[in-house]
Design a protein around this motif. Structure first.
Motif, PDB file in Angstrom:
ATOM      1  N   GLN A 309       1.227  -0.789   0.007  1.00  0.00           N
ATOM      2  CA  GLN A 309      -0.055   0.406   0.088  1.00  0.00           C
ATOM      3  C   GLN A 309       1.054   1.141  -0.032  1.00  0.00           C
ATOM      4  OE1 GLN A 309      -2.979  -0.504   3.050  1.00  0.00           O
ATOM      5  NE2 GLN A 309      -3.900   2.115   3.283  1.00  0.00           N
ATOM      6  N   TRP A 310       1.440   0.959   0.768  1.00  0.00           N
ATOM      7  CA  TRP A 310       2.741   2.183   0.992  1.00  0.00           C
ATOM      8  C   TRP A 310       3.703   2.396  -0.719  1.00  0.00           C
ATOM      9  CZ3 TRP A 310       8.466   2.050   0.311  1.00  0.00           C
ATOM     10  CH2 TRP A 310       8.729   4.198   0.727  1.00  0.00           C
ATOM     11  N   GLU A 312       2.396   2.024  -3.658  1.00  0.00           N
ATOM     12  CA  GLU A 312       1.712   2.922  -4.608  1.00  0.00           C
ATOM     13  C   GLU A 312       0.767   4.074  -4.097  1.00  0.00           C
ATOM     14  OE1 GLU A 312      -2.259   0.529  -5.379  1.00  0.00           O
ATOM     15  OE2 GLU A 312      -1.464  -1.407  -4.625  1.00  0.00           O
ATOM     16  N   GLU A 313       1.120   4.343  -2.849  1.00  0.00           N
ATOM     17  CA  GLU A 313       0.602   5.620  -2.091  1.00  0.00           C
ATOM     18  C   GLU A 313       0.939   6.891  -2.003  1.00  0.00           C
ATOM     19  OE1 GLU A 313      -3.933   4.266  -0.112  1.00  0.00           O
ATOM     20  OE2 GLU A 313      -2.787   4.499   0.429  1.00  0.00           O
ATOM     21  N   TYR A 433      -1.304   4.021   9.205  1.00  0.00           N
ATOM     22  CA  TYR A 433      -2.185   4.939   8.163  1.00  0.00           C
ATOM     23  C   TYR A 433      -3.412   5.667   7.669  1.00  0.00           C
ATOM     24  CZ  TYR A 433       0.960   1.848   5.478  1.00  0.00           C
ATOM     25  OH  TYR A 433       2.501   1.310   4.963  1.00  0.00           O
ATOM     26  N   ARG A 436      -4.943   6.857   4.326  1.00  0.00           N
ATOM     27  CA  ARG A 436      -3.296   7.061   3.125  1.00  0.00           C
ATOM     28  C   ARG A 436      -2.218   6.422   4.168  1.00  0.00           C
ATOM     29  NH1 ARG A 436      -2.816   8.776  -2.101  1.00  0.00           N
ATOM     30  NH2 ARG A 436      -0.481   9.229  -2.600  1.00  0.00           N
TER      31      ARG A 436
END
Length: 475
Positions: A309-310, A312-313, A433, A436
């Motif tokens: 997730q990190w 990507e975001e 998180y 985000r």
């Protein structure tokens, strides 16, 4: 001692043929179903939400429901495998998986999908503990321990299918729609069912369904229904608390305490409890193995889901490129699963795994959204290597530390410890998180992971049982 298979007691049987493809093929097919379903759904959540008009908070229960059902069902199925025979439970689990696949494929509403995922959690939970119980039965019949390579194949099946799950889910969702993620269980379960009926040794009627009481008398099978219900209720309440750590439901704490106390009281009162707390208190080596396994997978799941997730975001990679970056993590896990299966030692691989987790955590703490690609790939490898070592090492430890007549239940509890780590990891990711993934959130995850890794090093080094325990005989 009577055999647990259809082979006559005393019949000559070489260990190599006993653990051959006819035995292992259906066991491996069954063993991939739980891990592949746990990750395959990830790439279909958005499409499912759009089709049924629900948000991310609702679709998250498609993930959590399978983990919760699996956490309760794994030891339940293991207990049933020990009581009724592993082949019976293995076959029953595949029938449930087949039914769950049909329900999910034809689901007219979102609630039906939740029901399908619960059934998938229950049905797929039968394979691993039943497989471990069957391997122990073969070991007792032949007088030869299961080769570590055989145990490594079970571990590799789980790790490999977990890794390919998102890719397979994306392929199915892109070509057949999200219903294909559920439909694929039908042919897989049917194939496993046919091969199991043809090749797996039958459970001996002389032993299946009997339970020897503490006074030496023999009683029929007894499943602790109230113990299972209390265990499930305690886990459900704990998960509801953990899933909302940003806004904790503190009123659940006294409920969890009451349920846990009632569970403990009932298990200590039962002659044949669902979870043998007295055995766990006596068998400290097995209890420490569960603790290590749960803590290790808490770290691994934090990184497995939080790191992607990190990427990507915070780092700006697409989902496809983020998947390619973490691919070395899966490959490293698979390679170490094979290598770990070829060592007789248990303590050394587990110690190395803890050190690698600590090193990976340090690298993540130093990472930010400008970190070069080479360092990102290295981080994935540092967490993939201990994943394979932890899986094979603790699996071998359970196999040799558990009571010979309770390997199925013991293997189920090992998976429960793993799923508790997964549930806790998802709650920590949400806490750190928020809306985000950010650099600071990744650093918080790294701090927690690093602290737990150091604790794992201490627990592994201080466990005297690991200094004398050896894994099953290597081939």
């Amino acid at each position: 001692m009577a055999a647990r298979s259809g082979t006559a007691v005393g019949a000559p049987e070489h260990a190599a043929s006993a653990y051959g493809p006819r035995l292992m093929t259906p066991l491996l097919i069954g063993s991939v179903l739980n891990p592949v379903n746990s990750t395959m759904i990830a790439t279909g959540l958005v499409a499912i939400g759009h089709d049924f008009g629900v948000g991310a908070s609702a679709t998250a229960w498609l993930v959590a429901s399978l983990y919760l059902a699996s956490a309760v069902a794994q030891p339940t199925m293991g207990k049933l495998a020990d009581l009724l025979g592993p082949r019976r439970i293995f076959l029953s689990g595949l029938v449930v998986v087949l039914a769950a696949g049909v329900i999910g494929t034809l689901a007219p509403g979102f609630g039906w999908l939740i029901a399908s995922r619960v059934l998938l959690g229950i049905g797929t939970s039968a394979a691993y503990p039943a497989a471990m119980a069957m391997l122990r039965a073969v070991s007792r019949r032949t007088g030869e321990e299961a080769p570590r390579t055989v145990l490594g194949l079970l571990s590799l099946a789980g790790l490999g299918s977990m890794a390919v799950g998102p890719v397979l889910g994306g392929l199915l969702a892109g070509t057949t729609g999200w219903r294909g993620i559920f439909a694929v269980n039908v042919p897989l379960a049917a194939l496993g069912l046919v091969l199991a009926l043809l090749w797996l040794p039958k459970d001996a009627s002389t032993e299946a369904g009997k339970n020897t009481a503490g006074d030496g008398s023999t009683a029929g099978p007894s499943l602790d229904g109230l113990g299972i219900a209390l265990f499930g209720a305690t886990l459900t309440a704990a998960m509801l608390l953990l899933m909302e750590l940003r806004h904790p439901r503190w009123y659940l704490l006294p409920l969890i305490a009451v349920l846990a106390a009632a569970l403990t009281w009932w298990q200590l009162r039962r002659r044949d409890p669902f979870i043998d707390l007295r055995m766990l208190a006596r068998n400290r080596a097995l209890s420490f193995t569960y603790l290590r396994h749960g803590l290790a997978y808490l770290v691994i799941y934090c990184v497995m889901y939080g790191y992607t997730q990190w990427l990507e975001e915070a780092h700006g990679y697409s989902s496809f490129h983020a998947g390619l970056i973490v691919l070395p993590m899966s490959l490293a896990a698979a390679v170490c699963s094979v290598l770990g299966a070829r060592t007789k030692s248990i303590r050394a691989p587990l110690t190395l795994a803890s050190v690698l987790l600590a090193a990976g955590s340090a690298l993540l703490f130093a990472a930010n959204h400008t970190t070069p690609l080479a360092a990102l790939l290295l981080a994935g490898v540092l967490f993939g290597l201990p994943q394979g070592l932890t899986s094979t090492g603790n699996q071998a430890a359970v196999f040799v530390q558990a009571p010979a007549d309770a390997v199925g239940a013991a293997a189920g509890l090992q998976r429960t410890a793993q799923y508790l780590g997964a549930i806790t990891a998802s709650s920590l990711i949400g806490l750190f998180y928020g809306q985000r993934a950010t650099d600071s959130g990744l650093h918080d995850i790294a701090v927690v992971s690093g602290g737990l890794s150091l604790l794992l090093i201490v627990l592994t080094a201080a466990d005297r049982a690991l200094r004398t325990t050896r894994g099953a005989k290597s081939s």
